[in-house]
Enzyme design. Structure first.
Site, PDB file in Angstrom:
ATOM      1  N   GLU A 352       0.851  -1.181   0.000  1.00  0.00           N
ATOM      2  CA  GLU A 352       0.000   0.000   0.000  1.00  0.00           C
ATOM      3  C   GLU A 352       0.894   1.240   0.000  1.00  0.00           C
ATOM      4  OE1 GLU A 352      -2.472  -0.225   3.499  1.00  0.00           O
ATOM      5  OE2 GLU A 352      -2.336   1.926   3.852  1.00  0.00           O
ATOM      6  N   HIS A 437      -3.183  -5.958  11.143  1.00  0.00           N
ATOM      7  CA  HIS A 437      -4.125  -6.917  10.547  1.00  0.00           C
ATOM      8  C   HIS A 437      -4.087  -8.288  11.225  1.00  0.00           C
ATOM      9  CE1 HIS A 437      -3.635  -4.615   6.433  1.00  0.00           C
ATOM     10  NE2 HIS A 437      -4.301  -3.915   7.321  1.00  0.00           N
ATOM     11  N   ASN A 475      -5.674  -6.009   2.376  1.00  0.00           N
ATOM     12  CA  ASN A 475      -6.262  -5.486   3.613  1.00  0.00           C
ATOM     13  C   ASN A 475      -7.547  -6.252   3.909  1.00  0.00           C
ATOM     14  OD1 ASN A 475      -5.044  -3.553   1.679  1.00  0.00           O
ATOM     15  ND2 ASN A 475      -4.881  -2.280   3.480  1.00  0.00           N
TER      16      ASN A 475
HETATM   17  P1  FAD Z   1     -12.571  -5.470  15.300  1.00  0.00           P
HETATM   18  O1  FAD Z   1     -12.940  -4.484  14.253  1.00  0.00           O
HETATM   19  O2  FAD Z   1     -11.230  -5.353  15.937  1.00  0.00           O
HETATM   20  O3  FAD Z   1     -13.713  -5.395  16.420  1.00  0.00           O
HETATM   21  C1  FAD Z   1     -13.632  -6.103  17.636  1.00  0.00           C
HETATM   22  C2  FAD Z   1     -14.300  -5.276  18.732  1.00  0.00           C
HETATM   23  O4  FAD Z   1     -14.453  -6.091  19.908  1.00  0.00           O
HETATM   24  C3  FAD Z   1     -13.488  -4.061  19.153  1.00  0.00           C
HETATM   25  O5  FAD Z   1     -14.300  -2.901  19.086  1.00  0.00           O
HETATM   26  C4  FAD Z   1     -13.053  -4.393  20.579  1.00  0.00           C
HETATM   27  O6  FAD Z   1     -12.947  -3.233  21.423  1.00  0.00           O
HETATM   28  C5  FAD Z   1     -14.141  -5.324  21.049  1.00  0.00           C
HETATM   29  N1  FAD Z   1     -13.721  -6.251  22.119  1.00  0.00           N
HETATM   30  C6  FAD Z   1     -12.531  -6.892  22.245  1.00  0.00           C
HETATM   31  N2  FAD Z   1     -12.526  -7.680  23.335  1.00  0.00           N
HETATM   32  C7  FAD Z   1     -13.743  -7.528  23.918  1.00  0.00           C
HETATM   33  C8  FAD Z   1     -14.342  -8.073  25.109  1.00  0.00           C
HETATM   34  N3  FAD Z   1     -13.696  -8.960  25.887  1.00  0.00           N
HETATM   35  N4  FAD Z   1     -15.607  -7.675  25.439  1.00  0.00           N
HETATM   36  C9  FAD Z   1     -16.274  -6.790  24.648  1.00  0.00           C
HETATM   37  N5  FAD Z   1     -15.758  -6.254  23.524  1.00  0.00           N
HETATM   38  C10 FAD Z   1     -14.513  -6.627  23.158  1.00  0.00           C
HETATM   39  N6  FAD Z   1      -8.167  -3.137   7.231  1.00  0.00           N
HETATM   40  C11 FAD Z   1      -8.522  -2.896   5.947  1.00  0.00           C
HETATM   41  O7  FAD Z   1      -9.173  -3.747   5.319  1.00  0.00           O
HETATM   42  N7  FAD Z   1      -8.187  -1.712   5.334  1.00  0.00           N
HETATM   43  C12 FAD Z   1      -7.459  -0.745   5.976  1.00  0.00           C
HETATM   44  O8  FAD Z   1      -7.194   0.317   5.405  1.00  0.00           O
HETATM   45  C13 FAD Z   1      -7.040  -1.001   7.315  1.00  0.00           C
HETATM   46  N8  FAD Z   1      -6.274  -0.097   7.997  1.00  0.00           N
HETATM   47  C14 FAD Z   1      -5.986  -0.325   9.321  1.00  0.00           C
HETATM   48  C15 FAD Z   1      -5.290   0.641  10.046  1.00  0.00           C
HETATM   49  C16 FAD Z   1      -5.058   0.466  11.403  1.00  0.00           C
HETATM   50  C17 FAD Z   1      -4.293   1.492  12.173  1.00  0.00           C
HETATM   51  C18 FAD Z   1      -5.552  -0.699  12.066  1.00  0.00           C
HETATM   52  C19 FAD Z   1      -5.339  -0.909  13.537  1.00  0.00           C
HETATM   53  C20 FAD Z   1      -6.240  -1.660  11.346  1.00  0.00           C
HETATM   54  C21 FAD Z   1      -6.459  -1.500   9.986  1.00  0.00           C
HETATM   55  N9  FAD Z   1      -7.161  -2.446   9.251  1.00  0.00           N
HETATM   56  C22 FAD Z   1      -7.468  -2.209   7.935  1.00  0.00           C
HETATM   57  C23 FAD Z   1      -7.608  -3.715   9.858  1.00  0.00           C
HETATM   58  C24 FAD Z   1      -9.109  -3.755  10.176  1.00  0.00           C
HETATM   59  O9  FAD Z   1      -9.499  -2.606  10.884  1.00  0.00           O
HETATM   60  C25 FAD Z   1      -9.394  -5.039  11.003  1.00  0.00           C
HETATM   61  O10 FAD Z   1      -9.022  -6.143  10.222  1.00  0.00           O
HETATM   62  C26 FAD Z   1     -10.866  -5.162  11.382  1.00  0.00           C
HETATM   63  O11 FAD Z   1     -11.285  -4.083  12.174  1.00  0.00           O
HETATM   64  C27 FAD Z   1     -11.119  -6.468  12.125  1.00  0.00           C
HETATM   65  O12 FAD Z   1     -12.523  -6.664  12.241  1.00  0.00           O
HETATM   66  P2  FAD Z   1     -13.126  -7.614  13.348  1.00  0.00           P
HETATM   67  O13 FAD Z   1     -14.602  -7.586  13.210  1.00  0.00           O
HETATM   68  O14 FAD Z   1     -12.431  -8.914  13.284  1.00  0.00           O
HETATM   69  O15 FAD Z   1     -12.677  -6.973  14.768  1.00  0.00           O
END
Ligand code: FAD
Length: 496
Positions: A352, A437, A475
């Site tokens: 990227e 990620h 991503n």
């Molecule tokens: P998450 O989105 O991480 O959601 C999990 C949620 O569960 C969180 O809100 C957390 O607080 C909550 N949680 C955790 N433990 C508990 C608990 N015990 N009790 C209650 N709640 C809890 N991906 C892309 O595709 N494109 C991008 O441009 C990109 N840029 C990124 C930039 C950064 C800085 C970061 C950090 C990530 C980026 N990503 C990107 C990755 C992407 O954001 C993640 O892959 C995605 O958010 C994961 O989705 P998820 O549903 O698995 O979990």
């Protein structure tokens, strides 16, 4: 939040959790979402909800007293600084061999990420999710996810002329002179808003560098898309600042125990709710940690031996290149990336072209590479310390560095340029200490059936990035969303 019994409880409000909440509610099920982070709906003393990337403050980090910025240094100066301990938006969660960056708050990672919304190339999908039929994903669930997330492409004519993507045009020039395919990448940012930022008609957001610690205006986070639709059903309630600590069988249902936190992270109450079904969507790390602990401590002993396994970092590695003085990347850089260099087939890397939104000319090109890294780590319960450990080792990034070098060694040779050594401290070229990620830990069709139903327990499901075995080739959030759409549809049809 204290209702004695709920039909469906969702742990976490990121991509997997938001999809589950919306589709369950549309099917007529009342849903209680429990979210560890804050709801991010109240402005701070500066009138803004989120802090700027260049000026981290109490809102920026999850329960740290010092910032841990992904780029820790600049031109020899360390950038980190002390901040008050607060339930801020970005968690840099430290394991022995890697820091895993994650969003904290209602909306999960969508609050902090770069919005790059990439569908993997179809010929790579078999390596991403081997047990999933690609036809249904590419015909139905990827299109559904892209529509639900509001994914669109930047207007190419505008992109060619705007100051804020000069850094990306420099990235293209260098990629093409070394004969690498340069590809535009869709995003969830509102491009009309960005055009108005550029013309000065509205407050700057992406053009003010807002990304890592939240975006005050133009990004379509889950709060504006899936979660807004979920709330509009009238069937979804969300409890922010609540951490789920246990899910225990209780006569055909489950007792879900949670701690309520204040903004210093202190526990102010412990509560429990009975839920008929529980959807784990706490993210790859959050879900893996919970299930690893619950299996090892005998709360959910029938979970199978795949729990905690198959975790990867999506091959993330960062680097910067120093450009010639006649090749500036621009002091105005949009924080939303729009493009990448695709050398996946030949070299195992997709890079990227990332912004470096410092507000000054840096003559640097900055890249986040996603690489084919074969290493997989495991989460284990450390009974003595009362925590979950991850077996990832820093040296395991070497295949990622090698893959990234297939692109940047060639570009440097062609351009007569060198790597930057000032961005990660101590003359380090490679940002190999972190991932944005996290993927895997509760792998689809291994720890669960082929639709995310946990083996060993009826009514327990996994919905998030922990299902994807360590690498998405691009991503990951579009794939996480599309897989959640696929799985929840099957669950709503067959289980409710
Ligand atoms: P998450 O989105 O991480 O959601 C999990 C949620 O569960 C969180 O809100 C957390 O607080 C909550 N949680 C955790 N433990 C508990 C608990 N015990 N009790 C209650 N709640 C809890 N991906 C892309 O595709 N494109 C991008 O441009 C990109 N840029 C990124 C930039 C950064 C800085 C970061 C950090 C990530 C980026 N990503 C990107 C990755 C992407 O954001 C993640 O892959 C995605 O958010 C994961 O989705 P998820 O549903 O698995 O979990």
């Amino acid at each position: 939040a204290d209702a004695a019994r709920v039909p469906a409880l969702v742990i976490g409000s990121g991509y997997g959790g938001s999809v589950a909440a919306l589709r369950l509610a549309e099917a007529g099920v009342d849903v209680h979402v429990v979210e560890l982070g804050m709801s991010w709906d109240t402005p701070g003393p500066d009138g803004k909800i989120f802090a700027n990337t260049t000026k981290p403050d109490y809102r920026s980090f999850w329960l740290r007293t010092r910032t841990k910025q992904p780029l820790s240094n600049f031109l020899g100066f360390p950038l980190d600084k002390d901040v008050p301990r607060y339930t801020g938006i970005l968690d840099a969660e430290d394991f022995a061999g890697i820091s895993v960056y994650q969003g904290r708050g209602v909306g999960g990672g969508s609050l902090v990420n770069g919005g790059m919304a990439v569908t993997p190339r179809r010929q790579h999908f078999g390596a991403v999710l081997p047990s999933v039929n690609p036809d249904e994903m590419y015909d139905v669930y990827y299109p559904r996810a892209n529509a639900g997330l509001g994914v669109t492409n930047v207007d190419p004519a505008w992109w060619e002329g705007t100051d804020c993507y000069q850094y990306a045009r420099v990235g293209r020039k260098h990629a093409q002179r070394s004969a690498f395919p340069f590809v535009f990448v869709p995003n969830v940012y509102d491009w009309e808003y960005m055009k108005q930022e550029a013309s000065g008609a509205v407050p700057h957001s992406a053009l003010a560098g807002e990304v890592l610690y939240g975006n005050n205006h133009g990004k379509k986070t889950l709060v504006k898309t899936y979660l807004a639709r979920a709330k509009a059903t009238g069937r979804v309630t969300i409890s922010p600042l609540h951490r789920v600590t246990s899910v225990a069988p209780a006569g055909g249902a489950y007792t879900v125990t949670m701690e309520q936190l204040d903004t210093t992270g202190a526990v102010t109450a412990t509560k429990s709710v009975t839920a008929d079904r529980v959807f784990f969507a706490a993210g790859s790390v959050g879900t893996s940690k919970l299930l690893t602990k619950l299996k090892a401590t005998g709360v959910l002993p029938n979970l199978n031996g795949e729990i905690g396994k198959g975790w990867g970092d999506n091959g993330n590695v960062m680097c910067g290149r120093a450009n010639h003085l006649w090749d500036p990347t621009g002091k105005l850089q949009s924080a939303m990336p729009t493009a990448g260099i695709d050398n996946w087939d030949a070299g195992g890397a997709f890079a990227e072209v990332a912004p470096l939104p410092t507000g000054i000319e840096t003559w640097a090109s900055f890249y986040l590479s996603i690489t084919r890294n074969p290493h997989r780590a495991e989460f284990t319960w450390n009974a003595g310390a009362g925590r979950v450990d991850l077996s990832w080792q820093t040296a395991w990034k070497q295949p990622s560095i090698d893959a990234a070098k297939t692109i940047f060694d060639k570009i440097n040779a062609k351009e007569g340029t060198i790597y930057r050594t000032d961005l990660f401290g101590a003359y380090k070229i490679w940002g190999d200490h972190l991932t944005y990620h996290p993927l895997g830990g509760v792998v689809l069709n291994k720890a669960t059936d082929n639709h995310g139903r946990l083996h060993g327990y009826r009514g327990l499901y996994v919905m998030d990035g922990s299902l994807i075995p360590g690498n998405a080739s691009v991503n990951p959030f579009v794939t996480i969303t599309a897989l959640a759409e696929r799985n929840i549809e099957a669950i709503v049809t067959a289980d409710l």
